[in-house]
Scaffold this motif. Structure first.
Motif, PDB file in Angstrom:
ATOM      1  N   ASP A   1     107.646   4.907  61.603  1.00  0.00           N
ATOM      2  CA  ASP A   1     107.417   3.661  62.315  1.00  0.00           C
ATOM      3  C   ASP A   1     105.943   3.309  62.180  1.00  0.00           C
ATOM      4  OD1 ASP A   1     110.143   3.615  63.387  1.00  0.00           O
ATOM      5  OD2 ASP A   1     109.484   5.346  64.560  1.00  0.00           O
ATOM      6  N   ASP A   2     105.526   2.234  62.791  1.00  0.00           N
ATOM      7  CA  ASP A   2     104.129   1.831  62.702  1.00  0.00           C
ATOM      8  C   ASP A   2     103.214   2.954  63.175  1.00  0.00           C
ATOM      9  OD1 ASP A   2     104.871  -0.628  61.780  1.00  0.00           O
ATOM     10  OD2 ASP A   2     104.669  -1.662  63.704  1.00  0.00           O
ATOM     11  N   GLY A   3     102.372   3.436  62.257  1.00  0.00           N
ATOM     12  CA  GLY A   3     101.401   4.461  62.611  1.00  0.00           C
ATOM     13  C   GLY A   3     101.959   5.857  62.735  1.00  0.00           C
ATOM     14  N   VAL A   4     103.244   6.056  62.437  1.00  0.00           N
ATOM     15  CA  VAL A   4     103.866   7.385  62.570  1.00  0.00           C
ATOM     16  C   VAL A   4     104.414   7.831  61.224  1.00  0.00           C
ATOM     17  CG1 VAL A   4     105.670   8.740  63.693  1.00  0.00           C
ATOM     18  CG2 VAL A   4     104.465   6.975  64.980  1.00  0.00           C
ATOM     19  N   TRP A   5     104.120   9.081  60.891  1.00  0.00           N
ATOM     20  CA  TRP A   5     104.647   9.713  59.687  1.00  0.00           C
ATOM     21  C   TRP A   5     105.402  10.968  60.088  1.00  0.00           C
ATOM     22  CZ3 TRP A   5     103.201   8.566  54.347  1.00  0.00           C
ATOM     23  CH2 TRP A   5     102.376   7.438  54.221  1.00  0.00           C
ATOM     24  N   PHE A   6     106.404  11.309  59.285  1.00  0.00           N
ATOM     25  CA  PHE A   6     107.120  12.564  59.469  1.00  0.00           C
ATOM     26  C   PHE A   6     106.700  13.535  58.374  1.00  0.00           C
ATOM     27  CE2 PHE A   6     110.910  10.031  61.301  1.00  0.00           C
ATOM     28  CZ  PHE A   6     110.352  10.072  62.578  1.00  0.00           C
TER      29      PHE A   6
ATOM     30  N   GLN B   1      98.116  13.529  51.698  1.00  0.00           N
ATOM     31  CA  GLN B   1      99.128  12.500  51.468  1.00  0.00           C
ATOM     32  C   GLN B   1      99.129  11.370  52.495  1.00  0.00           C
ATOM     33  OE1 GLN B   1     103.098  14.379  50.300  1.00  0.00           O
ATOM     34  NE2 GLN B   1     102.032  16.163  51.131  1.00  0.00           N
ATOM     35  N   VAL B   2      98.676  11.639  53.705  1.00  0.00           N
ATOM     36  CA  VAL B   2      98.707  10.636  54.775  1.00  0.00           C
ATOM     37  C   VAL B   2      97.315  10.053  54.960  1.00  0.00           C
ATOM     38  CG1 VAL B   2      99.174  10.207  57.218  1.00  0.00           C
ATOM     39  CG2 VAL B   2     100.597  11.818  55.932  1.00  0.00           C
ATOM     40  N   PRO B   3      97.168   8.729  54.892  1.00  0.00           N
ATOM     41  CA  PRO B   3      95.845   8.120  55.012  1.00  0.00           C
ATOM     42  C   PRO B   3      95.253   8.272  56.417  1.00  0.00           C
ATOM     43  CG  PRO B   3      97.448   6.592  54.053  1.00  0.00           C
ATOM     44  CD  PRO B   3      98.210   7.738  54.597  1.00  0.00           C
ATOM     45  N   GLU B   4      94.200   9.030  56.528  1.00  0.00           N
ATOM     46  CA  GLU B   4      93.390   9.137  57.743  1.00  0.00           C
ATOM     47  C   GLU B   4      94.202   9.337  59.029  1.00  0.00           C
ATOM     48  OE1 GLU B   4      90.844   5.722  57.815  1.00  0.00           O
ATOM     49  OE2 GLU B   4      89.694   6.401  56.097  1.00  0.00           O
ATOM     50  N   PRO B   5      94.941  10.418  59.129  1.00  0.00           N
ATOM     51  CA  PRO B   5      95.674  10.684  60.380  1.00  0.00           C
ATOM     52  C   PRO B   5      94.709  11.050  61.506  1.00  0.00           C
ATOM     53  CG  PRO B   5      95.836  12.558  58.917  1.00  0.00           C
ATOM     54  CD  PRO B   5      95.154  11.480  58.130  1.00  0.00           C
ATOM     55  N   ASP B   6      95.131  10.785  62.728  1.00  0.00           N
ATOM     56  CA  ASP B   6      94.336  11.113  63.912  1.00  0.00           C
ATOM     57  C   ASP B   6      94.934  12.270  64.706  1.00  0.00           C
ATOM     58  OD1 ASP B   6      92.421   8.667  63.992  1.00  0.00           O
ATOM     59  OD2 ASP B   6      94.419   7.782  63.769  1.00  0.00           O
ATOM     60  N   THR B   7      96.272  12.385  64.682  1.00  0.00           N
ATOM     61  CA  THR B   7      96.974  13.316  65.558  1.00  0.00           C
ATOM     62  C   THR B   7      98.112  13.986  64.816  1.00  0.00           C
ATOM     63  OG1 THR B   7      96.481  11.934  67.486  1.00  0.00           O
ATOM     64  CG2 THR B   7      98.292  13.502  67.716  1.00  0.00           C
ATOM     65  N   ILE B   8      98.312  15.272  65.091  1.00  0.00           N
ATOM     66  CA  ILE B   8      99.476  15.999  64.589  1.00  0.00           C
ATOM     67  C   ILE B   8     100.262  16.500  65.798  1.00  0.00           C
ATOM     68  CG2 ILE B   8     100.302  17.984  63.290  1.00  0.00           C
ATOM     69  CD1 ILE B   8      98.014  17.713  61.417  1.00  0.00           C
ATOM     70  N   VAL B   9     101.578  16.300  65.768  1.00  0.00           N
ATOM     71  CA  VAL B   9     102.456  16.716  66.865  1.00  0.00           C
ATOM     72  C   VAL B   9     103.354  17.842  66.371  1.00  0.00           C
ATOM     73  CG1 VAL B   9     104.122  15.970  68.594  1.00  0.00           C
ATOM     74  CG2 VAL B   9     102.460  14.326  67.678  1.00  0.00           C
ATOM     75  N   VAL B  10     103.376  18.954  67.115  1.00  0.00           N
ATOM     76  CA  VAL B  10     104.231  20.087  66.760  1.00  0.00           C
ATOM     77  C   VAL B  10     104.960  20.576  68.007  1.00  0.00           C
ATOM     78  CG1 VAL B  10     102.824  20.891  64.827  1.00  0.00           C
ATOM     79  CG2 VAL B  10     102.360  21.758  67.127  1.00  0.00           C
TER      80      VAL B  10
ATOM     81  N   GLU C   1      99.744   4.278  71.770  1.00  0.00           N
ATOM     82  CA  GLU C   1      98.372   4.691  71.523  1.00  0.00           C
ATOM     83  C   GLU C   1      97.979   4.331  70.087  1.00  0.00           C
ATOM     84  OE1 GLU C   1      97.377   8.678  72.406  1.00  0.00           O
ATOM     85  OE2 GLU C   1      97.852   8.523  74.542  1.00  0.00           O
ATOM     86  N   PRO C   2      96.733   3.925  69.874  1.00  0.00           N
ATOM     87  CA  PRO C   2      96.297   3.565  68.526  1.00  0.00           C
ATOM     88  C   PRO C   2      96.146   4.794  67.633  1.00  0.00           C
ATOM     89  CG  PRO C   2      94.449   3.508  70.042  1.00  0.00           C
ATOM     90  CD  PRO C   2      95.677   3.745  70.878  1.00  0.00           C
ATOM     91  N   GLY C   3      96.083   4.556  66.336  1.00  0.00           N
ATOM     92  CA  GLY C   3      95.855   5.640  65.394  1.00  0.00           C
ATOM     93  C   GLY C   3      97.098   6.026  64.631  1.00  0.00           C
ATOM     94  N   THR C   4      96.913   6.939  63.694  1.00  0.00           N
ATOM     95  CA  THR C   4      97.994   7.424  62.841  1.00  0.00           C
ATOM     96  C   THR C   4      98.392   8.826  63.271  1.00  0.00           C
ATOM     97  OG1 THR C   4      97.222   6.100  60.969  1.00  0.00           O
ATOM     98  CG2 THR C   4      98.665   7.967  60.467  1.00  0.00           C
ATOM     99  N   THR C   5      99.683   9.020  63.488  1.00  0.00           N
ATOM    100  CA  THR C   5     100.205  10.286  63.994  1.00  0.00           C
ATOM    101  C   THR C   5     101.210  10.877  63.018  1.00  0.00           C
ATOM    102  OG1 THR C   5      99.938   9.573  66.290  1.00  0.00           O
ATOM    103  CG2 THR C   5     101.473  11.377  65.887  1.00  0.00           C
ATOM    104  N   VAL C   6     101.140  12.190  62.825  1.00  0.00           N
ATOM    105  CA  VAL C   6     102.099  12.910  61.985  1.00  0.00           C
ATOM    106  C   VAL C   6     102.911  13.842  62.872  1.00  0.00           C
ATOM    107  CG1 VAL C   6     102.417  14.471  60.036  1.00  0.00           C
ATOM    108  CG2 VAL C   6     100.528  12.822  60.020  1.00  0.00           C
TER     109      VAL C   6
END
Length: 307
Positions: free
Chosen positions: A31-36, A164-173, A288-293
């Motif tokens: 989704d917007d700003g979210v990568w898997f 591979q992911v442009p400038e991520p801010d957060t990683i969720v595990v 929240e703003p930013g890119t999250t994986v």
């Protein structure tokens, strides 16, 4: 007590060690700003292959890999990774799993050539039997999460994500005992990324340790307990959480189930409840703003209940 930790150098060394032996994690925009991060596509169906291979390679380098092979207690995923890695070295793997381990995981373990022994109803029961076996057999005692080599191996996926992911801010595990979290948070913090660690509210070993200031035993009762059902988080995970100031989040079983169905219905991704736990936690931070994986850590599941 002196803090226990691994450093980014340990993760980088693990990456050099395991090299082409593992699959580079695939990533996909969601989704917007979210990568898997599709780590359920890893060998044996979970991130555990990274740590298992790192452990055995390190012991081979040190000349401490016994002919008696390796033994481990696990809800399933770590045991599969251990058996897979042992097969690469031609040594036996004796694995201990609870009697409640999903049949799909037990079947796959036997498919990897492991000697499977089912003991008790929880991970802690299997661990006790494993420790007794290791003491009597001379087999190398691996661990599902509480080992610096295991944790460092898990952390190797972070640099692969960053490539591979442009400038991520957060990683969720998601977290059970904390091996994946420890490696990921260590590498993420080195690169200036925030880590969010998610647990089921009734399998909250790391969250409870943070609350108590030390590892403590917790009840284990969740739909995700087969992969996140550690009764106690490692000291390594607790100290890493403190050092990296990770955000600890709890989610309900209903949220976990809903997230798993969402992944299937909207993305055609069939993952374990332990993997969908991470996505369930992310929903607490929507907007929240930013890119999250989001790391989807395992896919050893029965997809028959996905509809």
């Amino acid at each position: 007590m002196e803090a226990q930790k691994i450093g980014y150098d340990d993760v980088a060394q693990a990456a050099r060690r395991i090299g082409s032996g593992i699959r580079e994690v695939a990533v996909a925009p969601a989704d917007d700003g979210v990568w898997f991060a599709l780590e359920f596509m890893q060998h044996t169906g979970s991130f555990k292959a990274r740590g298992a291979l790192n452990l055995l390679l390190a012991h081979r380098e040190a000349g401490t890999l016994p002919e008696a092979g390796v033994t481990i207690a696990s809800g399933g995923n770590a045991a599969m990774a251990c058996a897979w890695a042992a097969g690469m070295f031609g040594i036996p793997a004796t694995v201990f799993v609870p009697e409640t381990a999903p049949a799909v995981k037990v079947d796959r373990l036997r498919g990897y050539g492991a000697d499977v022994r089912q003991v008790g109803t929880q991970y802690a029961d299997a661990l006790g039997a494993c420790e007794e076996f290791a003491a009597g057999s001379g087999a190398l005692a691996s661990h599902a999460y509480d080992n610096p080599l295991i944790a460092a191996g898990a952390g190797t996926l972070v640099d692969e994500i960053l490539a591979q992911v442009p400038e991520p801010d957060t990683i969720v595990v998601s977290a059970g005992g904390g091996g994946l979290f420890t490696g990921v948070a260590t590498a993420a913090d080195h690169h200036g990324l925030r880590t969010i660690v998610v647990e089921p509210e009734h399998c909250r070993a790391l969250n409870a340790a943070l609350e108590a200031g030390e590892p403590v035993d917790v009840p284990v009762d969740s739909v995700a307990a087969d992969s996140l059902g550690a009764r106690r988080a490692s000291r390594l995970a607790l100290d890493t959480a403190r050092a990296t100031r990770a955000d600890s989040v709890l989610v309900t079983d209903e949220e976990i189930i809903d997230a798993r169905r969402h992944l299937w219905r909207h993305h055609r991704l069939a993952v374990e409840h332990g993997a969908s736990t991470a996505l369930a936690g992310l929903r607490r931070f929507e907007g929240e703003p930013g890119t999250t994986v989001v790391v989807l850590c395992g896919g050893n599941t029965d997809p028959s209940d996905l509809h």
